[in-house]
Design an enzyme around this catalytic site. Structure first.
Site, short mmCIF file in Angstrom:
data_model
loop_
_atom_site.label_atom_id
_atom_site.label_comp_id
_atom_site.label_asym_id
_atom_site.label_seq_id
_atom_site.Cartn_x
_atom_site.Cartn_y
_atom_site.Cartn_z
N HIS A 193 -40.33 -72.75 -10.39
CA HIS A 193 -40.00 -73.57 -9.22
C HIS A 193 -38.89 -74.57 -9.50
CE1 HIS A 193 -43.00 -75.86 -11.38
NE2 HIS A 193 -44.03 -75.26 -10.82
N HIS A 210 -43.59 -75.06 -16.54
CA HIS A 210 -43.51 -76.12 -15.53
C HIS A 210 -42.54 -77.16 -16.10
CE1 HIS A 210 -45.19 -78.64 -12.20
NE2 HIS A 210 -44.52 -79.53 -12.91
N HIS A 266 -50.83 -69.35 -7.02
CA HIS A 266 -52.15 -69.92 -7.33
C HIS A 266 -53.17 -69.30 -6.37
CE1 HIS A 266 -50.45 -73.24 -9.78
NE2 HIS A 266 -49.42 -73.07 -8.98
N HIS A 280 -45.01 -66.30 -8.89
CA HIS A 280 -45.71 -67.58 -9.20
C HIS A 280 -46.69 -67.86 -8.07
CE1 HIS A 280 -45.51 -71.92 -10.79
NE2 HIS A 280 -46.48 -71.87 -9.89
N LYS A 304 -48.35 -69.58 -19.62
CA LYS A 304 -47.84 -70.71 -18.84
C LYS A 304 -47.94 -72.01 -19.63
CE LYS A 304 -46.59 -73.16 -15.24
NZ LYS A 304 -46.56 -73.06 -13.81
N ASP A 306 -45.20 -70.24 -5.36
CA ASP A 306 -46.01 -71.42 -5.73
C ASP A 306 -46.99 -71.75 -4.61
OD1 ASP A 306 -47.01 -73.32 -7.41
OD2 ASP A 306 -45.41 -74.77 -7.09
O1 DOR Z 1 -47.52 -78.54 -6.12
C1 DOR Z 1 -48.07 -77.95 -7.04
N1 DOR Z 1 -49.32 -77.47 -6.94
N2 DOR Z 1 -47.41 -77.80 -8.19
C2 DOR Z 1 -47.98 -77.30 -9.29
O2 DOR Z 1 -47.33 -77.22 -10.30
C3 DOR Z 1 -49.42 -76.92 -9.28
C4 DOR Z 1 -49.86 -76.63 -7.93
C5 DOR Z 1 -51.37 -76.54 -7.81
O3 DOR Z 1 -52.00 -75.93 -8.66
O4 DOR Z 1 -51.91 -77.07 -6.83
ZN ZN Z 2 -47.50 -73.61 -9.41
#
Ligand code: DOR
Ligand code: ZN
Length: 353
Positions: free
Chosen positions: A178, A140, A16, A14, A103, A251
């Site tokens: 998460h 999520h 970003h 997971h 997702k 995450d």
């Molecule tokens: O804390 C988070 N940041 N939780 C998420 O689900 C998305 C993520 C983000 O994209 O910044």
């Molecule tokens: Zn995330």
């Protein structure tokens, strides 16, 4: 003698990576330690079609090159489920090997989730097609009804949405992303098949006091929000237990410092740099170093029905705490690196080719 631990190279289930300058700034940190990563699709605009995923995957490969990263790193792409998603496009993307998962963001749950799902009924045909074609759904798991307290959102989501969906479509393989509560851990443990959960490094070391006592710490603000100590302990037990259903998803979610140190700060923790040091410390403190490989390198591929990595990572325990960069540049801005709030004695010594 220096204590060493060699494990199969881990993956991040997971992650970003964002786009543009931010992507170039952060991709090297993940590639330095992880062989593969499930890439979250919550860009603006989101990655919704097979065509979008092909293009984003290409941009990630280009960013790896332009940032001078020579590590082997495979982005495993996902599609962002919307109420307009075409089931045929999802099935085609999976059949062509473009995506690894889809997702689901409940609309309004978190960063860039406005195009998400308001009701499971509206995406049932897509979920049914995914179940029929063995395509994983990453969830999520937070309810967004405004009257539900933010600390209860995971529990209410599980009771009101996830459990009924499991009953309605038991063949659909789901990752509860998460997971942050003992309720979530217990729910996953009660599922005999088709259900996994990722756990982040920050939810393994922090409780809500770390975020809120003695001053508000915006760099610990993430979603799902960090919970009470008893929940952190449940997560540590699940991660260190050898239970195949739990695996690493960092995450890691970079935001520039000015958007977090703000009257309305963004949710997300940038931890790609020190995830493995944090995990090794957590597992060491729990006398479970022998379980780290399961959690970081084996259970994820097992759930996603992929091979484990051939390459190996060696971690080394030092006498002095490891030091990390406190921030990284992202164009004219910077991103603050996750502070685990405790000394970490483990460092990544090497990753074999
Ligand atoms: O804390 C988070 N940041 N939780 C998420 O689900 C998305 C993520 C983000 O994209 O910044
Ligand atoms: Zn995330």
């Amino acid at each position: 003698m220096t204590q060493q631990l060699t494990i199969r190279q881990p993956d991040d289930w997971h992650l970003h990576l964002r786009d543009g300058v931010m992507l170039e700034s952060v991709v090297g940190a993940s590639a330095a330690h992880f062989r593969r990563a499930i890439i979250m699709p919550n860009l603006v605009p989101p990655v919704v079609t097979e065509k979008d995923a092909v293009a984003y995957s290409q941009r990630i490969r280009e960013a790896l090159q332009s940032s001078g990263t020579d590590a082997a790193f495979t982005p495993l792409m996902t599609l962002y489920l919307t109420e307009q998603t075409d089931a045929n496009d999802v099935v085609s993307a999976a059949a062509n090997g473009v995506i690894q998962a889809v997702k689901l963001y409940p609309a309004g749950a978190t960063t860039n989730s406005a195009s998400g799902v308001t009701s499971i009924d509206k995406v049932m045909p897509v979920l049914e097609a995914m179940a029929a074609h063995n395509i994983v759904l990453c969830m999520h798991g937070e309810i967004t009804r405004s009257e539900v307290d933010i600390f209860d959102r995971e529990k209410v989501f599980i009771d009101d949405v996830l459990e009924p969906l499991r009953k309605r479509l038991p063949e659909l393989r789901i990752v509860l992303e998460h997971v942050t509560t003992s309720h979530g851990v217990d729910f996953v443990k009660a599922q005999s098949s088709g259900m996994g959960a990722t756990i982040t490094p920050h939810h393994l070391v922090l409780n809500r006091n770390h975020m809120l006592v003695g001053g508000i710490r915006p760099h610990y603000y993430c979603l799902p929000i960090i919970k009470r100590e008893e929940h952190r302990q449940a997560l540590v037990s699940a991660a260190t237990s050898d239970d195949k259903r739990f695996f690493l998803g960092t995450d890691s979610a970079p935001h520039t410092a000015n958007t977090k140190e703000n009257a309305c700060g963004c949710a997300g923790v940038f931890n790609a740099i020190n995830t493995m040091s944090t995990l090794a410390q957590v597992f060491d403190d729990a006398n479970a170093l022998d379980k780290l490989e399961q959690f970081a390198s084996v259970n994820g591929p097992h759930f996603y029905q992929l091979d484990t990595n051939e390459a190996q990572m060696t971690l080394e325990k030092q006498d002095e705490p490891v030091t990390f960069a406190q921030q990284i540049d992202a164009g004219s801005q910077h991103v603050v690196v996750f502070d685990p709030g405790q000394p970490l004695y483990w460092r990544v010594a090497s990753v074999s080719a």
